[in-house]
Design a protein around this motif. Structure first.
Motif, PDB file in Angstrom:
ATOM      1  N   ILE A   1       0.900  -1.118  -0.074  1.00 29.56           N
ATOM      2  CA  ILE A   1       0.095  -0.014   0.033  1.00 29.56           C
ATOM      3  C   ILE A   1       0.971   1.247   0.009  1.00 29.56           C
TER       4      ILE A   1
ATOM      5  N   VAL B   1      -7.215   3.487   3.403  1.00 28.31           N
ATOM      6  CA  VAL B   1      -7.150   2.417   2.283  1.00 28.31           C
ATOM      7  C   VAL B   1      -8.047   1.159   2.811  1.00 28.31           C
TER       8      VAL B   1
ATOM      9  N   VAL C   1      -8.902  -2.597   1.071  1.00 31.15           N
ATOM     10  CA  VAL C   1      -8.457  -3.784   0.104  1.00 31.15           C
ATOM     11  C   VAL C   1      -9.755  -4.810   0.151  1.00 31.15           C
TER      12      VAL C   1
ATOM     13  N   TRP D   1       0.294  -0.784   6.478  1.00 34.85           N
ATOM     14  CA  TRP D   1       0.573  -0.449   4.942  1.00 34.85           C
ATOM     15  C   TRP D   1       1.908  -0.648   4.358  1.00 34.85           C
TER      16      TRP D   1
ATOM     17  N   VAL E   1      -9.030  -1.742  -4.677  1.00 43.12           N
ATOM     18  CA  VAL E   1      -8.472  -1.005  -3.508  1.00 43.12           C
ATOM     19  C   VAL E   1      -9.290   0.369  -3.857  1.00 43.12           C
TER      20      VAL E   1
END
Length: 65
Positions: free
Chosen positions: A17, A33, A35, A45, A56
């Protein structure tokens, strides 16, 4: 690697990430974020490994009250 980022297909040479955010020139702060519909905490990350066809989602964090 093919990733689906905010519903847009992108082919990027990234594995984490953190590397994804760097390539996309996104700030490290103020971003959340997910996923495959799971929120990934900032602490993960650097180590979270993205896979081919991952979905994502990048969110702009907004403070309110």
């Amino acid at each position: 690697m093919k990733l689906i980022i905010n519903d847009e297909i992108k082919n990027l040479a990234v594995t984490t990430i953190t590397s994804l955010l760097t390539v996309l020139e996104q700030p490290g702060k103020g971003i959340a974020v997910a996923v495959n519909q799971a929120i990934i905490t900032r602490q993960k990350w650097d180590d979270f490994q993205l896979s081919e066809n991952d979905r994502v989602t990048l969110f702009q964090a907004i403070a309110g009250g």
